[in-house]
Design an enzyme around this catalytic site. Structure first.
Site, short mmCIF file in Angstrom:
data_model
loop_
_atom_site.label_atom_id
_atom_site.label_comp_id
_atom_site.label_asym_id
_atom_site.label_seq_id
_atom_site.Cartn_x
_atom_site.Cartn_y
_atom_site.Cartn_z
N SER A 272 0.83 -1.19 0.00
CA SER A 272 0.00 0.00 0.00
C SER A 272 0.88 1.26 0.00
CB SER A 272 -0.96 -0.04 1.20
OG SER A 272 -1.96 0.93 1.10
N ASP A 329 -8.58 -4.72 -6.53
CA ASP A 329 -8.17 -3.78 -5.49
C ASP A 329 -8.14 -2.37 -6.08
OD1 ASP A 329 -7.01 -2.29 -3.50
OD2 ASP A 329 -5.10 -3.38 -3.49
N HIS A 394 -7.68 -5.49 -0.57
CA HIS A 394 -6.43 -4.74 -0.45
C HIS A 394 -5.51 -5.31 0.61
CE1 HIS A 394 -3.72 -1.37 -0.78
NE2 HIS A 394 -3.90 -1.03 0.48
#
Length: 431
Positions: A272, A329, A394
């Site tokens: 991320s 995602d 995610h």
């Protein structure tokens, strides 16, 4: 091949046999012996009556092919179908990112909130990586430039320190592991977004020009996401150096300590926000320093980072980037837009817009036009996770599970066991 349901050894080979329904592996999950952390290959299905098992094989292939797995040939022929040895390496680096999350103090009521929970010497051991062959040599902190509103001080659960622990640098110092890997490896691992200040920085999505010492070519204008650059370069005078300063200082130390070694690699990994920081870190060090060893980025679920000039400079520096992407995602499709990007267009990315070449050239320097970087390993969780579950799509655990079970895009995208109820139960229990 028939095999016993136990750990077995020979003078050339050792392996572990496990049921075919096992979850993605790690040294802490298996908890077998001092040698099980060397398991790197999934191979040779075997049958015990009507049941199936997997054999893990550790030969010297990794040491001979490590440059391939680090991207020397841009992972050509290794991603679809996914090479089993590369799969093992991706999962191994994913465990370092998991450790970055596991070491972070999430308790907002604690006086040590947003710091590392463990000292450097025991950090990896506490997270089940004590036998990985690596030792942590540096803690990393990122500082946010945005200021939280004063009224939030009345709500302890919403407090957000300006500077937070975000990852670490680890060096492989075990001679057996160095021999297995084929080189000494340095890992820089970053966690993803946690604090409210970091979320606010994530919302600053317009592109901004890099400072002069990160932009060597005056004819190009490398630009990156504003909030990302802020977290990388902001410091607190007299208290906390910037993440950039810490990284550069550590790279100098690494070059001084290991410059005489023939085989050396720097692997930067993150999830991320950490994936974006990994890419920016690789750009910075390969621009700042000459005669670096091979620098590779393995990113999980990362957002976009910069524009075409940023990508051009990254490639010119020789940095290899493998982006592990879950097509379901949404974080991997933001921020900004991608315009007339051939590297993305052939993959059918819905965010790509085709424009005339003259307009495309005009738009290149726009503050919202991004470019994808590196090579992509594209996964999908659509058959296993219900629609609308963005958090699970995610989550790093989802990424590692999908990597472990990916076969190929043209035949069977995932092993059959991933589609069944046990996968959904696994996600519900672990995320």
């Amino acid at each position: 091949m028939r095999c016993p349901n136990q750990l077995f050894l020979t003078n050339k080979y050792f392996g572990v046999v496990l049921p075919n329904t096992w979850q993605y592996y790690s040294a802490s999950t298996l908890n077998l012996s001092t040698i099980t952390h060397r398991i790197i290959k999934i191979s040779n299905s075997c049958h015990l009556g009507s049941s199936h098992c997997l054999v893990f094989n550790d030969e010297d292939k990794l040491g001979k092919r490590w440059m391939e797995f680090q991207g020397i040939n841009n992972w050509d022929g290794l991603l679809d179908p996914l090479d089993d040895d590369l799969r093992g390496e991706i999962l191994r680096y994913g465990e370092f990112v998991e450790a970055a999350y596991g070491c972070f103090d999430f308790d907002t009521s604690s006086a040590t909130y947003a710091t590392c929970r463990y000292p450097k010497r025991s950090m990896l051991m506490q997270r089940g990586l004590g036998r990985s062959g690596y030792k942590v040599v540096k803690n990393l902190h990122a500082t946010c430039a945005v200021q939280m509103p004063r009224w939030l001080e009345k709500f302890p659960n919403l407090k957000s320190p300006q500077s937070s622990w975000i990852g670490y640098v680890a060096v492989c110092d075990d001679m057996d592991e160095i021999a297995r890997l084929g080189r000494r490896d340095i890992v820089i691992a970053y966690r993803g977004t946690v604090t409210y200040s970091e979320w606010l920085e994530n919302l600053r999505v317009t592109l901004t020009c890099l400072p002069d010492d990160m932009s060597p070519n005056e004819n190009n204008k490398p630009m990156v996401q504003s909030g990302l650059l802020s977290m990388y370069t902001t410091k607190i005078e007299g208290h906390m150096p910037s993440l950039q300063e810490t990284i550069r200082e550590e790279i100098i130390s690494i070059l001084n300590n290991y410059s005489d070694e023939y085989s050396l690699s720097i692997t930067i990994t993150g999830h991320s926000l950490g994936a974006a920081l990994a890419t920016l870190t690789a750009y910075d060090v390969t621009t700042k320093f000459n005669n670096l060893p091979m620098v590779t980025v393995l990113s999980f679920g990362g957002p976009r980072v910069g524009n075409k000039s940023f990508r051009y400079q990254l490639e010119k520096n020789g940095t290899k980037v493998l982006r592990i992407v879950n097509s379901d995602d949404p974080i991997t499709k933001v921020p900004g837009i991608v315009i007339d990007d051939d590297d993305v267009a052939h993959r059918g990315d819905a965010m790509v817009a085709r424009l005339p070449s003259w307009l495309d050239k005009y738009m290149e320097d726009a503050p919202w036009v991004y470019a994808e970087v590196g090579k992509e390993l594209k996964l999908s969780s659509k058959d296993s996770i219900r629609k609308g579950s963005v958090a699970k799509c995610h989550d790093l655990k989802t990424y590692l599970y999908l990597v472990n079970n990916f076969v190929s895009s043209s035949t069977c995208p995932l092993r059959a066991t991933v589609r069944n109820y046990s996968f959904r139960l696994y996600l519900r229990n672990t995320i």
